[in-house]
Design a protein around this motif. Structure first.
Motif, mmCIF file in Angstrom:
data_model
loop_
_atom_site.group_PDB
_atom_site.id
_atom_site.type_symbol
_atom_site.label_atom_id
_atom_site.label_comp_id
_atom_site.label_asym_id
_atom_site.label_seq_id
_atom_site.Cartn_x
_atom_site.Cartn_y
_atom_site.Cartn_z
ATOM 1 N N ASN A 122 54.171 29.217 2.050
ATOM 2 C CA ASN A 122 54.294 28.031 2.893
ATOM 3 C C ASN A 122 54.021 26.730 2.129
ATOM 4 O OD1 ASN A 122 52.252 26.226 4.990
ATOM 5 N ND2 ASN A 122 54.383 26.576 5.581
ATOM 6 N N VAL A 123 52.911 26.698 1.393
ATOM 7 C CA VAL A 123 52.475 25.469 0.730
ATOM 8 C C VAL A 123 53.325 25.146 -0.493
ATOM 9 C CG1 VAL A 123 50.567 24.386 -0.525
ATOM 10 C CG2 VAL A 123 50.114 25.632 1.586
ATOM 11 N N VAL A 124 53.607 26.162 -1.308
ATOM 12 C CA VAL A 124 54.362 25.932 -2.547
ATOM 13 C C VAL A 124 55.866 25.901 -2.291
ATOM 14 C CG1 VAL A 124 54.889 26.843 -4.845
ATOM 15 C CG2 VAL A 124 52.541 26.920 -3.980
ATOM 16 N N GLY A 125 56.348 26.888 -1.521
ATOM 17 C CA GLY A 125 57.794 27.018 -1.317
ATOM 18 C C GLY A 125 58.337 26.342 -0.084
ATOM 19 N N GLU A 126 57.422 25.753 0.724
ATOM 20 C CA GLU A 126 57.819 25.075 1.960
ATOM 21 C C GLU A 126 58.583 25.999 2.908
ATOM 22 O OE1 GLU A 126 59.737 21.293 1.332
ATOM 23 O OE2 GLU A 126 58.395 20.756 -0.318
ATOM 24 N N ILE A 127 58.278 27.274 2.850
ATOM 25 C CA ILE A 127 58.857 28.232 3.790
ATOM 26 C C ILE A 127 58.113 28.064 5.118
ATOM 27 C CG2 ILE A 127 59.167 30.703 4.307
ATOM 28 C CD1 ILE A 127 59.270 31.129 1.225
ATOM 29 N N PRO A 128 58.803 27.902 6.223
ATOM 30 C CA PRO A 128 58.125 27.704 7.519
ATOM 31 C C PRO A 128 57.082 28.794 7.769
ATOM 32 C CG PRO A 128 60.485 27.394 7.758
ATOM 33 C CD PRO A 128 60.262 27.926 6.370
ATOM 34 N N LEU A 129 55.925 28.377 8.219
ATOM 35 C CA LEU A 129 54.812 29.311 8.414
ATOM 36 C C LEU A 129 55.185 30.470 9.338
ATOM 37 C CD1 LEU A 129 51.941 29.495 7.348
ATOM 38 C CD2 LEU A 129 51.139 28.337 9.399
ATOM 39 N N LYS A 130 56.024 30.183 10.334
ATOM 40 C CA LYS A 130 56.422 31.245 11.273
ATOM 41 C C LYS A 130 57.259 32.334 10.588
ATOM 42 C CE LYS A 130 60.564 28.787 12.900
ATOM 43 N NZ LYS A 130 61.562 29.756 12.419
ATOM 44 N N ASP A 131 57.842 32.006 9.429
ATOM 45 C CA ASP A 131 58.666 32.980 8.720
ATOM 46 C C ASP A 131 57.913 33.719 7.610
ATOM 47 O OD1 ASP A 131 60.772 32.129 10.262
ATOM 48 O OD2 ASP A 131 61.552 30.739 8.750
ATOM 49 N N CYS A 132 56.734 33.216 7.247
ATOM 50 C CA CYS A 132 56.030 33.758 6.065
ATOM 51 C C CYS A 132 55.680 35.238 6.178
ATOM 52 C CB CYS A 132 54.778 32.928 5.781
ATOM 53 S SG CYS A 132 55.163 31.303 5.112
ATOM 54 N N GLU A 133 55.230 35.670 7.362
ATOM 55 C CA GLU A 133 54.882 37.087 7.517
ATOM 56 C C GLU A 133 56.128 37.959 7.467
ATOM 57 O OE1 GLU A 133 52.776 40.750 8.441
ATOM 58 O OE2 GLU A 133 52.642 39.019 7.124
ATOM 59 N N LEU A 134 57.238 37.475 8.011
ATOM 60 C CA LEU A 134 58.500 38.218 7.960
ATOM 61 C C LEU A 134 58.974 38.366 6.512
ATOM 62 C CD1 LEU A 134 60.392 36.524 10.949
ATOM 63 C CD2 LEU A 134 59.253 38.748 10.944
ATOM 64 N N VAL A 135 58.805 37.278 5.740
ATOM 65 C CA VAL A 135 59.181 37.298 4.325
ATOM 66 C C VAL A 135 58.303 38.283 3.564
ATOM 67 C CG1 VAL A 135 59.328 35.937 2.195
ATOM 68 C CG2 VAL A 135 60.048 34.928 4.367
ATOM 69 N N ARG A 136 56.979 38.233 3.828
ATOM 70 C CA ARG A 136 56.050 39.140 3.140
ATOM 71 C C ARG A 136 56.404 40.592 3.422
ATOM 72 N NH1 ARG A 136 52.463 42.571 3.685
ATOM 73 N NH2 ARG A 136 52.562 42.465 5.947
ATOM 74 N N LYS A 137 56.703 40.893 4.694
ATOM 75 C CA LYS A 137 57.077 42.263 5.067
ATOM 76 C C LYS A 137 58.369 42.687 4.386
ATOM 77 C CE LYS A 137 54.832 43.015 9.536
ATOM 78 N NZ LYS A 137 55.047 43.266 10.970
ATOM 79 N N ALA A 138 59.327 41.793 4.334
ATOM 80 C CA ALA A 138 60.612 42.090 3.682
ATOM 81 C C ALA A 138 60.410 42.365 2.200
ATOM 82 C CB ALA A 138 61.579 40.930 3.876
ATOM 83 N N SER A 140 57.579 43.449 0.773
ATOM 84 C CA SER A 140 56.825 44.694 0.616
ATOM 85 C C SER A 140 57.707 45.924 0.814
ATOM 86 C CB SER A 140 55.644 44.732 1.596
ATOM 87 O OG SER A 140 56.098 44.877 2.923
ATOM 88 N N LYS A 141 58.737 45.800 1.670
ATOM 89 C CA LYS A 141 59.641 46.930 1.919
ATOM 90 C C LYS A 141 60.910 46.858 1.067
ATOM 91 C CE LYS A 141 57.923 47.567 6.609
ATOM 92 N NZ LYS A 141 58.215 47.494 8.060
ATOM 93 N N LYS A 142 60.907 45.876 0.136
ATOM 94 C CA LYS A 142 62.015 45.692 -0.814
ATOM 95 C C LYS A 142 63.361 45.483 -0.103
ATOM 96 C CE LYS A 142 59.690 48.418 -4.386
ATOM 97 N NZ LYS A 142 59.053 47.253 -5.000
ATOM 98 N N LYS A 143 63.319 44.822 1.052
ATOM 99 C CA LYS A 143 64.545 44.488 1.782
ATOM 100 C C LYS A 143 65.051 43.134 1.284
ATOM 101 C CE LYS A 143 63.535 47.172 5.949
ATOM 102 N NZ LYS A 143 63.324 47.139 7.413
ATOM 103 N N VAL A 144 65.864 43.192 0.229
ATOM 104 C CA VAL A 144 66.315 41.973 -0.455
ATOM 105 C C VAL A 144 66.992 40.997 0.496
ATOM 106 C CG1 VAL A 144 67.745 41.058 -2.329
ATOM 107 C CG2 VAL A 144 66.550 43.238 -2.611
ATOM 108 N N GLU A 145 67.789 41.528 1.410
ATOM 109 C CA GLU A 145 68.514 40.642 2.327
ATOM 110 C C GLU A 145 67.569 39.853 3.222
ATOM 111 O OE1 GLU A 145 67.910 44.559 4.445
ATOM 112 O OE2 GLU A 145 68.483 43.907 2.428
ATOM 113 N N GLY A 146 66.344 40.344 3.377
ATOM 114 C CA GLY A 146 65.377 39.667 4.243
ATOM 115 C C GLY A 146 64.640 38.534 3.560
ATOM 116 N N PHE A 147 64.669 38.489 2.221
ATOM 117 C CA PHE A 147 63.904 37.433 1.560
ATOM 118 C C PHE A 147 64.662 36.660 0.480
ATOM 119 C CE2 PHE A 147 62.806 41.178 -1.120
ATOM 120 C CZ PHE A 147 63.115 40.695 -2.380
ATOM 121 N N ILE A 148 65.900 37.058 0.145
ATOM 122 C CA ILE A 148 66.595 36.435 -0.976
ATOM 123 C C ILE A 148 66.779 34.927 -0.790
ATOM 124 C CG2 ILE A 148 68.911 36.954 -0.106
ATOM 125 C CD1 ILE A 148 67.729 37.020 -3.785
#
Length: 344
Positions: A122-138, A140-148
């Motif tokens: 959130n702080v460094v990449g300016e990724i919306p906080l509401k999306d950060c947990e979804l990104v982290r999960k993606a 961790s599960k190596k779902k490239v389409e979820g975080f690319i």
């Protein structure tokens, strides 16, 4: 039970664990943890994490939270525990950008918790906080389409916010990606370590009761052996089976822990209860008269020298003799009762 106190915490004038600082920041408990004296403590029973605590030191509860989080395959495989310890001890210097300093300062610049990943995203990449947990999960599960798409955003915004080239921001992302799969979340680690901290407090202040309880809950012979050695090192005396003073499982008599009857191999819980029902015993013959001649029970008790009237071989021969006499007596009694019925 032993001290007439109502609450498990057993603090003077304290009936429960609500006074968190009283046990969490207890100097005696923290000093014990600092030496790596954590055998029997939830999450800290293994050599790896105890060694970690000993090398890195424990001066506050938060150190234990960090060690239990770092003692996982991912962080250990990436040598994050070694980096954490070197930095904590001041042997490895590190600098943190003002943006990430509030996030990583407490863990010496080492990614330790999932929450840290989310805040950096959130702080460094300016990724919306509401999306950060979804990104982290993606991640961790190596779902490239979820975080690319967020990866590209992180690198671009990170270069701008940190004032460093994009390849260096990519290195930070790679660290996040490697850690995301294995990282503990802080709230989980703290909840676990609260249990650890309570056990540590009890071990520090009530070692006799602590080891009695630990041994009573253990079923593996090898672990029992370890805890018995630990108890001895902490000045807690342990006595072998005593036919009159031993209880169902490990129990305290004064300041001595007595081995439990049901803990003996070959003696189950039900036979142990029968032995307890007949206590006290005047001697071996009195035991045979009250309990009987069950070989599965007699062999271990004789072998453990629970009876001192004679050597084990002599006692076993006497038991066989007693059994034979008892059988003849029972047979004679049956014949008498049968003839009495016929007479009537």
């Amino acid at each position: 039970e032993r001290h007439g106190l109502q609450g498990i915490c057993a603090l003077p004038g304290q009936g429960d664990w609500t006074d968190v600082k009283a046990w969490r920041d207890d100097p005696k408990a923290l000093a014990m943890a600092d030496k790596g004296d954590l055998k029997g403590i939830f999450q800290f029973d293994k050599d790896t994490v105890r060694g970690m605590a000993r090398r890195g030191g424990v001066t506050q509860f938060e150190d234990l939270v960090a060690y239990t989080s770092l003692n996982r395959p991912g962080p250990l495989g990436m040598n994050m525990d070694k980096r954490y310890i070197e930095r904590k001890r001041g042997r490895e210097k590190f600098d943190l950008h003002p943006l990430v300093k509030p996030i990583l300062e407490k863990t010496y610049g080492v990614l330790t918790y999932q929450e840290q990943i989310m805040r950096i995203l959130n702080v460094v990449g300016e990724i919306p906080l509401k999306d950060c947990e979804l990104v982290r999960k993606a991640i961790s599960k190596k779902k490239v389409e979820g975080f690319i798409k967020y990866k590209e955003m992180f690198i671009k915004n990170g270069a701008k916010n940190l004032g460093i080239p994009e390849p260096e921001v990519l290195f930070l992302w790679n660290q996040i990606e490697a850690f995301a799969e294995y990282g503990f979340n802080l709230s989980h680690a703290v909840a676990y370590t609260y249990i650890s901290g309570r056990l540590l407090w009890l071990k520090a202040h009530y070692p006799h009761e602590f080891y009695t309880a630990i041994l009573s809950c253990e079923t593996l012979a090898e672990k029992m052996k370890e805890y018995k050695i630990e108890a001895f090192l902490h000045g807690v005396d342990m006595h072998h089976i005593d036919i009159n003073r031993s209880k169902l499982t490990f129990d305290l008599v004064g300041d001595v822990i007595f081995f439990g009857l049901s803990n003996v191999k070959g003696i189950g819980e039900e036979p142990a209860k029968r032995i307890l029902a007949g206590q006290p015993y005047k001697g071996f013959e009195d035991f045979l008269r009250k309990f009987g001649t069950d070989a599965n029970v007699l062999k271990p008790l004789i072998g453990l020298r629970c009876f001192r009237e004679a050597d084990p071989v002599t006692l076993w021969k006497f038991a066989e003799y007693y059994k034979d006499k008892a059988k003849k007596y029972e047979d004679k009694k049956k014949r008498f009762n049968a003839s009495l019925i016929r007479y009537q």
